[in-house]
Design a protein around this motif. Structure first.
Motif, PDB file in Angstrom:
ATOM      1  N   LYS A 137      -9.568  11.034   0.307  1.00 57.55           N
ATOM      2  CA  LYS A 137      -9.484  10.258  -0.935  1.00 57.55           C
ATOM      3  C   LYS A 137      -9.860   8.800  -0.691  1.00 57.55           C
ATOM      4  N   LYS A 138     -10.613   8.290  -1.628  1.00 57.37           N
ATOM      5  CA  LYS A 138     -10.989   6.882  -1.569  1.00 57.37           C
ATOM      6  C   LYS A 138      -9.943   6.043  -2.294  1.00 57.37           C
ATOM      7  N   THR A 139      -9.766   4.840  -1.837  1.00 55.66           N
ATOM      8  CA  THR A 139      -8.859   3.930  -2.516  1.00 55.66           C
ATOM      9  C   THR A 139      -9.514   3.438  -3.792  1.00 55.66           C
ATOM     10  N   LEU A 140      -8.853   3.665  -4.907  1.00 53.22           N
ATOM     11  CA  LEU A 140      -9.407   3.265  -6.194  1.00 53.22           C
ATOM     12  C   LEU A 140      -9.117   1.792  -6.469  1.00 53.22           C
ATOM     13  N   PRO A 141     -10.037   1.112  -7.131  1.00 54.38           N
ATOM     14  CA  PRO A 141      -9.783  -0.304  -7.458  1.00 54.38           C
ATOM     15  C   PRO A 141      -8.701  -0.412  -8.523  1.00 54.38           C
ATOM     16  N   GLN A 142      -8.098  -1.565  -8.585  1.00 53.52           N
ATOM     17  CA  GLN A 142      -7.071  -1.821  -9.579  1.00 53.52           C
ATOM     18  C   GLN A 142      -7.670  -1.771 -10.983  1.00 53.52           C
ATOM     19  N   THR A 143      -6.907  -1.191 -11.894  1.00 56.62           N
ATOM     20  CA  THR A 143      -7.354  -1.139 -13.291  1.00 56.62           C
ATOM     21  C   THR A 143      -7.424  -2.556 -13.846  1.00 56.62           C
TER      22      THR A 143
END
Length: 201
Positions: free
Chosen positions: A4-10
């Motif tokens: 899993k990739k780290t998702l950017p902050q919304t």
């Protein structure tokens, strides 16, 4: 091991425009919801000098804002707040709290019917505390409304004196009596040469 990739902050989102049905339901005709406050803050039994405060909120381009909402909180005619932190016997019939949106007026104005507040303490002129909500603001804005015909009191108000001289006029409502009695005009400018003074709270 996870792929899993780290998702950017919304991204942050602006508030509203939920004022009509959530906070100013009576004004917008949503009779199934009961608003806790409205623009009419007085009744016939309440002591004090009746006043109307009206104006518009202008964006940076000078256009009236159609979905702003203002809340005001003020002292009664004796300068007493309806709050436990004020030890004086406040006028229990007057909460001092009002709320009005700009979306139901043809010219996007706000209108409050209230009483002229007294001076809450030495070194403080009569005033209304204002919180402004509108589309595009991540945080609401705080300001005050002072009254043009209280020049002596305004000249010694400690908060007003903390504002640069050339900008104090952005906090003073102009008296322009109308057919229904004492009326004050107060416009809020979000940006530009006439930008209203806002306070950090």
């Amino acid at each position: 091991m996870s792929d899993k990739k780290t998702l950017p902050q919304t991204p942050s989102q602006t508030i509203g425009p939920y004022f009509a049905y959530g906070l100013t339901s009576d004004q917008y005709g949503y009779s199934q919801l009961a608003a806790i406050a409205g623009p009419v803050m007085v009744d016939d039994a309440l002591a004090g000098t009746r006043i109307e405060v009206t104006g518009q909120v202008f964006d940076g381009a000078g256009n009236p804002v159609s979905d702003a909402m203002l809340e005001i909180w003020q002292a009664d005619d004796q300068g007493r707040y309806a709050h436990p932190a004020d030890p004086r016997s406040s006028n229990a019939a007057f909460t001092g709290f009002g709320r009005c949106g700009t979306g139901t007026d043809a010219e996007n104005r706000f209108h409050f019917q209230t009483i002229l507040p007294g001076s809450p303490q030495e070194g403080a002129a009569p005033h209304l505390n204002v919180i402004l909500f509108m589309r595009g603001l991540l945080l609401h804005c705080y300001t005050r409304i002072y009254f043009s015909d209280f020049e002596a009191e305004n000249a010694t108000d400690l908060v007003l004196l903390s504002v640069p001289t050339e900008r104090r006029g952005t906090l003073i409502a102009k008296r322009e009596d109308g057919p229904n009695g004492i009326r004050y005009r107060f416009d809020i400018h979000m940006q530009g040469d006439q930008e209203t003074v806002f306070f950090d709270v």
